[in-house]
Enzyme design. Structure first.
Site, mmCIF file in Angstrom:
data_model
loop_
_atom_site.group_PDB
_atom_site.id
_atom_site.type_symbol
_atom_site.label_atom_id
_atom_site.label_comp_id
_atom_site.label_asym_id
_atom_site.label_seq_id
_atom_site.Cartn_x
_atom_site.Cartn_y
_atom_site.Cartn_z
ATOM 1 N N ILE B 131 0.827 -1.205 0.000
ATOM 2 C CA ILE B 131 0.000 0.000 0.000
ATOM 3 C C ILE B 131 0.861 1.256 0.000
ATOM 4 O O ILE B 131 0.578 2.229 -0.680
ATOM 5 C CB ILE B 131 -0.942 -0.008 1.224
ATOM 6 C CG1 ILE B 131 -2.015 -1.072 1.018
ATOM 7 C CG2 ILE B 131 -1.582 1.365 1.428
ATOM 8 C CD1 ILE B 131 -2.996 -1.213 2.129
ATOM 9 N N LYS B 132 1.950 1.169 0.737
ATOM 10 C CA LYS B 132 2.831 2.319 0.891
ATOM 11 C C LYS B 132 3.341 2.847 -0.467
ATOM 12 O O LYS B 132 3.415 4.052 -0.690
ATOM 13 C CB LYS B 132 4.014 1.935 1.777
ATOM 14 C CG LYS B 132 4.599 3.101 2.534
ATOM 15 C CD LYS B 132 5.708 2.587 3.444
ATOM 16 C CE LYS B 132 6.984 3.305 3.141
ATOM 17 N NZ LYS B 132 8.161 2.481 3.125
ATOM 18 N N GLY B 133 3.688 1.910 -1.351
ATOM 19 C CA GLY B 133 4.118 2.311 -2.682
ATOM 20 C C GLY B 133 5.441 3.052 -2.716
ATOM 21 O O GLY B 133 6.313 2.813 -1.892
#
Lengths: 587, 293
Positions: B131-133
């Protein structure tokens, strides 16, 4: 005074929690052995040969069904030794290995006879370890003219003879420590390859013969340059215990040895690793080798700005595991790294705070500082700048071992000239900023001190969480390096064996007995005369053992910020509660 | 008006146009001597440099000499003839990708990823999937159009293929650090072989700091992503490639080229190059439009 003014009670508490965490695991360790430990036991008896490049220790241990190993390979081997009246352990071993003698079918003989037959082999092995330790002590006294930080370089051609050439060139340029990086995935091979090797992938196989060749080369070039050169290899992976024995016999100085690295980064089963690390460290402790732990790796998978508490927490855990395996703090080269995202504002200050706090908390440990890798992009010019900043922090915060960064990190195995450029930078920075650290005082409520305080606080919270969960469960939840590993998962679980009540291993038993080293005996004598003796009265209350393992006076160099910064570990020292420093398991 | 480069006869720019100025450094395995320095100069001349200046010679141990050399290259290159295979996909926002996937695919795409073999470096795969990417561009996990399974580090090729089959993955992402002796290539090829055996028709995507689309295509992957790749680029590629496969004609994907130009000869290595001859001759499993589901 502590330069970072860290909360001493908090540090003590971290140590205590670390001790609780590792004692839970120790309970598991004490009830188990592994195929690697059983093979290491045979290696300890001097069985170093191979048949068709498979080590005889593997051939022997594999002859027995796993459930028979509950009694210990020494029991079976010793029984055969008595019964067959072999001319030598080796001739017996060869006959077992090729199937001419079946250990299972050999009639049992009384325990006393087995022990009587094996004790001379145990003693011979111990003498080899003691000789290795004494050799290091002697040569370091004679030759250790290296300034700190020690400059540590890696060679990795795949061919041991080419490694020798490159290592010699590195030493001539100023290297103090040479690590021969291992072939890719050697850590996952369940035997130690045999003989001199000339082919490897991304590194050179760790074999006893290769150790010998490199040791000889480094001794030669060390004499030429007038410095003692430390040889480094890897006691990790599935053969952790065996490499410890082999490395000790061949006079290695440093072994990369971490209680959790294999679990997290090599997906080796945690039960296997925890058990192996204990035995390997018993060997390492006796042989006077210094371990290098692998916390720096956490910062390659997790961002340093946030994940640093994992590094500190793991260092506390590694330290306690080490103490339980008789390692002295002076033998624990705890690892950390310069890996913060260079685009973060004040990242240099945070890096300094981290390096300084590791140095201050583990002030007796020959801390190992690792270079930037995560943010090396292939831009060698910027990479060289990062490496320079890393070197500046290394010398300013008095790291003991500095693994020199390569501007060409992320591009290729270093060229000869890459090491040269890197060495030139380290030589310059270490010299130009030699006493910078003495001149610096941090602003009492500034960024550096606040960062250190926050990191210590978070580390304490993290350790408490691990204590609550238990270390194995904590690893299952991805607490370290964001890696999730399962208790029953990973490689090598089938090589973990529950010991029978009558499990017999005279090597293990002998290694668990902690003898004061010559170094320590000398210190006991010194202490009696030392004007600093007053400072030791409080710790001596913790018992004799405690006193023996605090030989800081012998390390006059690079220890200007003495124990008084923290007032010294109080009461029970690192452990608190007045418990002895080193559990006298076995006896 | 300032001088423009001559693209037909392009040369390095040192201090002014067309001087051909370059810097290089190398080691000669001979002891420090005047002859060593002259040898370095002559060697640089043989490399096509004029007015060679050995700006530094340093003794590197007893047997080696290190040189820093400057010179002016005589060689030129026709810039207009330079061709680089690229993944031709439009740069879309997170929202645009989600909408496109919902409208054109109408299902959640199962994506599986990890680092394979002995590679423990999860930085890349995590940047793309988690999610952090990366740099504010959120990873595939954040998309409702994807069901992401990140197996993380050192996944055995066999395990990866088993999982992919079991989960009916439509895209497989492997992250691979380029290593010495082409170990990584062996490993990637093994993965392709296993996928072929398992009759998987999932998209094969490989990423890594030194990976290029060209290398990836040569090995037989559908796409290769290098350093600095944003998760949205990978997401956009997956959606477009699956759309293209669904609708058959490889050409369709191509008018999506961000430049708006006709892709010309770039097609060979572009995403439509999924039907590239090289890929087919090596492993035979790639083929545009072969898959229809």
């Amino acid at each position: 005074m502590s330069r970072l003014n860290l909360d001493r009670d908090k540090i003590e508490s971290c140590r205590q929690v670390g001790r609780h965490i590792t004692l839970q695991i120790q309970d598991f360790i004490d009830r188990h052995t592994t195929v690697s430990i059983e093979r290491a036991t045979l290696r300890f008896f001097g069985l170093e040969d191979a048949i068709k490049s498979m080590p005889i220790v593997n051939l022997i241990v594999d002859r027995l069904p796993k459930e028979k190993l509950e009694l210990g390979i020494a029991r079976w081997f010793g029984r055969a030794l008595v019964h067959h009246r072999a001319s030598s352990p080796l001739s017996l071993a060869l006959r077992i290995a090729d199937g001419k003698i079946n250990m299972e079918e050999t009639p049992d003989v009384p325990y006393e006879k087995v022990d009587q037959a094996l004790q001379p082999l145990v003693m011979a092995g111990l003498r080899r370890l003691d000789a290795a330790r004494e050799r290091k002590e002697k040569l370091l006294t004679q030759y250790d003219r290296s300034e700190r930080p020690l400059k540590y370089l890696i060679v990795a051609t795949g061919n041991i003879h080419d490694d020798v050439d490159q290592a010699k060139a590195a030493v001539e340029q100023g290297a103090d420590c040479i690590a021969v990086i291992r072939s890719t995935a050697q850590s996952l091979i369940d035997y130690v390859p045999h003989g001199a090797t000339t082919e490897g992938f991304g590194g050179t196989y760790a074999t006893q013969e290769n150790f010998k060749i490199m040791r000889k080369a480094l001794d030669e070039v060390g004499k030429e340059v007038g410095r003692y050169i430390r040889l480094v290899n890897y006691s990790s992976g599935l053969c952790m215990a065996e490499i410890a024995v082999t490395g000790a016999f061949e006079n290695l100085d440093f072994l990369l040895n971490d209680a959790m690295y294999g679990i997290l980064f090599r997906d080796i089963n945690m039960k296997r690793t925890f058990t192996d690390q204990y035995f390997s460290r018993l060997v390492i402790a006796r042989a006077g080798i210094t371990i290098n732990t692998g916390e720096d790796n956490y910062l390659t998978t997790a961002e340093s700005y946030r994940a640093f508490p994992q590094v500190l927490a793991s260092q506390f855990i590694n330290e306690q595991f080490g103490l339980q395996a008789n390692l002295r703090e002076e033998q624990m080269g705890l690892g950390h790294a310069f890996e913060m995202d260079p685009t973060i504002e004040d990242s240099f200050l945070y890096e300094i705070a981290q390096a300084e706090m590791v140095r201050e908390i583990f002030w007796k440990s020959p801390v190992k500082y690792m270079p930037p890798t995560r943010h090396m992009t292939g831009d060698i010019f910027f990479g060289h700048v990062l490496g320079t900043m890393f070197n500046l922090i290394g010398v300013t915060t008095r790291q003991e071992i500095q693994l020199l960064g390569m501007p060409t990190e992320a591009i290729h195995n270093p060229f000869l000239q890459d090491r040269f450029i890197s060495m030139k930078c380290a030589n310059y920075m270490f010299n130009a900023a030699r006493h910078l650290g003495d001149e610096i005082h941090w602003s009492p409520n500034g960024k550096v001190i606040r960062r250190a305080r926050a990191m210590l606080e978070e580390t304490h919270t993290l350790l408490k969480k691990v204590e609550r969960l238990g270390l194995m469960n904590a690893i299952e939840q991805g607490t370290f390096a964001n890696m999730v590993r399962f208790i029953e998962g990973g490689r090598g679980l089938d090589g973990v064996i529950k010991k029978d009540k009558t499990y017999y291993n005279p090597v293990w038993k002998a290694l668990e007995k902690r003898l004061p080293t010559a170094d320590e005996q000398e210190l006991i004598a010194l202490r009696a005369e030392s004007p600093l003796a007053v400072g030791h009265s409080e710790e001596s209350e913790a018992g004799q053992e405690e006193g023996i393992v605090r030989p800081h006076q012998g390390r006059s160099r690079r220890r200007p910020r003495s124990r008084r910064r923290f007032g010294g570990p109080r009461g029970g020292g690192s452990q608190g509660g007045g418990k002895p420093d080193v559990p006298t398991t076995g006896s | 008006m300032s001088q423009q480069p001559d693209l037909k006869r392009l040369k390095p720019y040192g201090d002014h146009f067309e001087d051909g100025g370059v810097q290089l450094s190398f080691t000669l395995p001979v002891p420090y001597s005047d002859e060593a320095k002259e040898a370095a100069r002559l060697y640089a001349e043989k490399m096509g440099l004029d007015r060679v200046q050995v700006s530094s010679m340093e003794k590197m141990g007893e047997k080696f000499c290190f040189f820093v050399v400057y010179g002016f290259s005589k060689l030129t290159i026709d810039f207009e003839k330079v061709v680089v295979p690229k993944i031709e996909i439009p740069k879309l926002t997170h929202k645009e990708i989600e909408e496109l996937a919902e409208k054109k695919l109408g299902r959640r795409v199962v994506v599986i990823g990890g680092t394979t073999g002995s590679d423990a470096h999860t930085v890349g795969i995590d940047a793309i999937l988690s999610i952090k990417g990366l740099a504010g561009d959120k990873g595939l996990e954040s998309y409702s159009s994807f069901e992401v399974h990140n197996l993380r580090a050192q996944v055995d090729n066999k395990v990866l293929v088993e999982k992919a089959t079991q989960l009916k993955a439509e895209a497989i992402l492997v992250s691979q650090l380029v290593t010495q002796q082409d170990q990584h290539l062996t490993n990637l090829k093994e993965l392709l072989k296993l996928l072929k055996q398992a009759k998987s028709d999932a998209l094969r995507i490989v990423g890594g700091p030194r990976m290029t689309h060209k290398i990836a295509k040569e090995i037989g992957f559908d796409a290769g992503f290098g350093a600095g790749t944003r998760p949205s680029e990978v997401a956009s590629f997956i959606v477009h490639e699956l759309m293209r496969r669904k609708h058959g004609s490889p050409k369709k994907g191509h008018h999506l080229s961000p430049s708006g130009e006709a892709p010309k000869d770039r097609l060979e290595g572009g995403s439509a190059g999924a039907s590239s001859k090289k890929g087919r001759s090596l492993f035979g499993w790639i083929g545009g439009g072969r898959k229809d589901s």
